[in-house]
Design a protein around this motif. Structure first.
Motif, PDB file in Angstrom:
ATOM      1  N   VAL A  41       0.838  -1.198   0.000  1.00 40.06           N
ATOM      2  CA  VAL A  41       0.000   0.000   0.000  1.00 40.06           C
ATOM      3  C   VAL A  41       0.875   1.251   0.000  1.00 40.06           C
ATOM      4  CG1 VAL A  41      -1.648   1.325   1.377  1.00 40.06           C
ATOM      5  CG2 VAL A  41      -1.999  -1.122   1.023  1.00 40.06           C
ATOM      6  N   ARG A  42       1.906   1.270   0.806  1.00 39.27           N
ATOM      7  CA  ARG A  42       2.813   2.418   0.882  1.00 39.27           C
ATOM      8  C   ARG A  42       3.481   2.668  -0.464  1.00 39.27           C
ATOM      9  NH1 ARG A  42       6.564   1.151   5.212  1.00 39.27           N
ATOM     10  NH2 ARG A  42       4.893   1.855   6.558  1.00 39.27           N
ATOM     11  N   ARG A  43       3.958   1.628  -1.094  1.00 38.55           N
ATOM     12  CA  ARG A  43       4.638   1.776  -2.391  1.00 38.55           C
ATOM     13  C   ARG A  43       3.664   2.286  -3.453  1.00 38.55           C
ATOM     14  NH1 ARG A  43       6.291  -1.782  -6.790  1.00 38.55           N
ATOM     15  NH2 ARG A  43       8.267  -0.994  -7.598  1.00 38.55           N
ATOM     16  N   SER A  44       2.457   1.752  -3.461  1.00 43.98           N
ATOM     17  CA  SER A  44       1.454   2.186  -4.425  1.00 43.98           C
ATOM     18  C   SER A  44       1.070   3.647  -4.205  1.00 43.98           C
ATOM     19  CB  SER A  44       0.215   1.296  -4.332  1.00 43.98           C
ATOM     20  OG  SER A  44      -0.778   1.732  -5.222  1.00 43.98           O
ATOM     21  N   ALA A  45       0.859   4.041  -2.960  1.00 45.89           N
ATOM     22  CA  ALA A  45       0.488   5.421  -2.658  1.00 45.89           C
ATOM     23  C   ALA A  45       1.590   6.392  -3.075  1.00 45.89           C
ATOM     24  CB  ALA A  45       0.181   5.574  -1.174  1.00 45.89           C
ATOM     25  N   LEU A  46       2.835   6.034  -2.826  1.00 48.74           N
ATOM     26  CA  LEU A  46       3.944   6.893  -3.229  1.00 48.74           C
ATOM     27  C   LEU A  46       4.046   7.002  -4.747  1.00 48.74           C
ATOM     28  CD1 LEU A  46       6.629   5.767  -0.648  1.00 48.74           C
ATOM     29  CD2 LEU A  46       5.569   8.041  -0.817  1.00 48.74           C
ATOM     30  N   ALA A  47       3.820   5.913  -5.449  1.00 47.85           N
ATOM     31  CA  ALA A  47       3.835   5.952  -6.910  1.00 47.85           C
ATOM     32  C   ALA A  47       2.738   6.872  -7.428  1.00 47.85           C
ATOM     33  CB  ALA A  47       3.673   4.543  -7.477  1.00 47.85           C
ATOM     34  N   CYS A  48       1.576   6.820  -6.811  1.00 49.89           N
ATOM     35  CA  CYS A  48       0.468   7.695  -7.207  1.00 49.89           C
ATOM     36  C   CYS A  48       0.763   9.146  -6.888  1.00 49.89           C
ATOM     37  CB  CYS A  48      -0.819   7.270  -6.512  1.00 49.89           C
ATOM     38  SG  CYS A  48      -1.434   5.676  -7.064  1.00 49.89           S
ATOM     39  N   TYR A  49       1.430   9.402  -5.798  1.00 59.35           N
ATOM     40  CA  TYR A  49       1.790  10.767  -5.410  1.00 59.35           C
ATOM     41  C   TYR A  49       2.670  11.389  -6.483  1.00 59.35           C
ATOM     42  CZ  TYR A  49       3.410  14.649  -2.499  1.00 59.35           C
ATOM     43  OH  TYR A  49       3.702  15.892  -2.008  1.00 59.35           O
ATOM     44  N   ASN A  50       3.535  10.589  -7.064  1.00 57.35           N
ATOM     45  CA  ASN A  50       4.452  11.082  -8.075  1.00 57.35           C
ATOM     46  C   ASN A  50       3.809  11.202  -9.448  1.00 57.35           C
ATOM     47  OD1 ASN A  50       6.848   9.956 -10.209  1.00 57.35           O
ATOM     48  ND2 ASN A  50       7.350  11.724  -8.943  1.00 57.35           N
ATOM     49  N   GLY A  51       2.858  10.323  -9.778  1.00 57.54           N
ATOM     50  CA  GLY A  51       2.357  10.326 -11.152  1.00 57.54           C
ATOM     51  C   GLY A  51       0.882  10.080 -11.327  1.00 57.54           C
ATOM     52  N   GLY A  52       0.109  10.162 -10.280  1.00 59.28           N
ATOM     53  CA  GLY A  52      -1.327   9.945 -10.417  1.00 59.28           C
ATOM     54  C   GLY A  52      -1.707   8.484 -10.289  1.00 59.28           C
TER      55      GLY A  52
END
Length: 82
Positions: A41-52
């Motif tokens: 979940v943390r990795r996915s949220a960070l990826a979304c923070y960077n690129g949607g």
């Protein structure tokens, strides 16, 4: 006022609120995880923070996974006092 976003305090507040909403979204996307749920979940949220959210959902590889991994490496270094 739009200029208020130049204030580090205000900018940090909104950035954290946005990231928290992405954590909630990512957690809702990954159901049925037992091991390492928080890490996924943390990795996915960070990826979304960077690129949607598009391209960073659980149905495929994270489009911004490299960014997320770099942030997590820095996080671990800070947490470990390095």
């Amino acid at each position: 006022e739009p200029w208020a976003l130049f204030s580090p305090k205000v900018s940090l507040h909104y950035g954290c609120a946005h990231l928290a909403s992405l954590f909630a979204w990512a957690k809702s996307q990954y159901t049925g995880l037992s091991m390492n749920e928080t890490a996924v979940v943390r990795r996915s949220a960070l990826a979304c923070y960077n690129g949607g959210k598009k391209g960073n959902a659980p149905d495929g590889p994270l489009r911004n996974g490299t960014y997320a991994d770099q942030v997590l490496v820095r996080y671990r270094r800070i947490k470990d006092g390095q």
